[in-house]
Design an enzyme around this catalytic site. Structure first.
Site, mmCIF file in Angstrom:
data_model
loop_
_atom_site.group_PDB
_atom_site.id
_atom_site.type_symbol
_atom_site.label_atom_id
_atom_site.label_comp_id
_atom_site.label_asym_id
_atom_site.label_seq_id
_atom_site.Cartn_x
_atom_site.Cartn_y
_atom_site.Cartn_z
ATOM 1 N N LYS A 84 48.398 20.905 75.368
ATOM 2 C CA LYS A 84 47.131 21.611 75.226
ATOM 3 C C LYS A 84 46.244 20.713 76.507
ATOM 4 O O LYS A 84 46.266 19.307 76.373
ATOM 5 C CB LYS A 84 46.419 21.538 73.896
ATOM 6 N N SER A 111 42.193 21.101 78.537
ATOM 7 C CA SER A 111 41.190 21.797 79.020
ATOM 8 C C SER A 111 41.303 22.643 80.351
ATOM 9 O O SER A 111 41.936 22.340 81.208
ATOM 10 C CB SER A 111 39.934 20.701 79.294
ATOM 11 N N THR A 116 36.345 21.385 80.151
ATOM 12 C CA THR A 116 35.568 22.364 80.237
ATOM 13 C C THR A 116 34.336 22.402 79.792
ATOM 14 O O THR A 116 33.254 22.714 80.665
ATOM 15 C CB THR A 116 36.201 23.740 79.517
ATOM 16 N N ALA A 117 33.980 21.557 78.924
ATOM 17 C CA ALA A 117 32.534 21.126 78.623
ATOM 18 C C ALA A 117 31.780 20.600 79.593
ATOM 19 O O ALA A 117 30.611 20.937 79.927
ATOM 20 C CB ALA A 117 32.589 20.415 77.321
ATOM 21 N N HIS A 159 34.168 21.481 69.517
ATOM 22 C CA HIS A 159 34.779 21.372 68.022
ATOM 23 C C HIS A 159 34.100 21.509 67.060
ATOM 24 O O HIS A 159 33.148 22.172 66.886
ATOM 25 C CB HIS A 159 36.085 20.271 68.237
#
Length: 276
Positions: free
Chosen positions: A55, A57, A109-110, A148
């Site tokens: 996983k 971003s 991505t944040a 999250h």
């Protein structure tokens, strides 16, 4: 065949991968050695080529696309799912040139969405996502970007929202928000890559068929132990895009690549064929 797999401990990831890593679906001869780490650590490991499957971003995909291909299943993408910029009560506006802000990792991505909204931010501190609320509450920073479970808990902890960075992205681009996806080494055999993509999709469908069940595997790894929050988390981040990104999801990722290229003009050309 044994492969290494990295996912976050967040309920959406453990929900999606539960069947795959715990033997509820037939994986044939494929075996996965799983590690659970926060997404920025996984981003850094992907940059270093440490894991076979991970996983990550979407924000780091442009930097790793030469070595890893995106699977079409297992990710987090959608509308109304973006990170939030929060602060203590009394802060009515974020002043990016002077205020300190905690961000959950340079490659997330944040961070990309925050930088799109506030290109002039001059005092960013990169922290593990689970530490950001406390950093804001304790005054170590003036504001923080939360992701999250924080989306569901910040108000109860006494924080206020300054901006929904996902809504800002959607207004600016018209596209859904590509948060995180699953990548696999491009050097793996093509049949193995296709099998992985199929298995992740099957595991996602297996979990969705049992919703709203929160399994012991999900509970064991969650940062926030309240089961209602876990369900909220899963309901928000696991959707049809998690089964398959589809055309709309693919266009959203293309939009992110375009935004990344505009924001990083000094970077080498961004690879476009990022999916398997």
């Amino acid at each position: 065949m044994r492969l290494t797999l990295g996912i976050s401990p967040c309920p959406n990831d453990t929900f999606i991968f539960d069947a795959l890593v715990n033997g509820a679906i037939d994986t044939g001869e494929l075996r996965l050695d799983v590690v659970h780490e926060d997404v920025q650590t996984l981003n850094e490991w992907a940059r270093a080529g440490r894991l076979d499957v991970s996983k990550v971003s979407y924000g780091v995909v442009p930097a790793i696309a030469g070595d890893y291909a995106l699977l079409r299943s297992g990710g987090a993408l959608g509308r109304g799912v973006g990170p939030l910029l929060v602060a203590r009560p009394g802060v009515d506006a974020f002043r990016p040139e002077t205020m300190r802000v905690a961000v959950p990792g340079r490659d997330t991505t944040a961070h990309l969405l925050f930088s799109l909204a506030y290109p002039g931010a001059a005092h960013k501190q990169f922290r593990v996502f689970s530490d950001i609320e406390d950093a804001v509450l304790g005054g170590a920073v003036d504001a923080g970007v939360i992701i999250h479970e924080g989306r569901f808990t910040y108000a109860a902890k006494g924080l206020v929202k300054l901006l929904d960075l996902g809504e800002h992205w959607e207004r600016q681009t018209g596209a859904p928000i590509p948060l995180g996806g699953i990548v696999a080494r491009r050097t793996l055999d093509r049949d193995v890559l296709r099998a992985l993509e199929r298995l992740v999709r099957e595991s996602t469908l297996h979990a969705l068929a049992r919703r709203p069940l929160v399994t012991e595997y999900v509970r064991r790894h969650a940062q926030e132990m309240d089961e209602a929050v876990m369900r909220q988390h899963i309901d928000l981040y696991v959707n049809d895009f998690s089964v398959d990104v589809g055309d709309a999801g693919g266009r959203a990722v293309e939009t992110l690549l375009d935004v990344y290229a505009r924001m990083n003009p000094a970077s080498a050309g961004v690879r476009r064929d990022v999916f398997l």
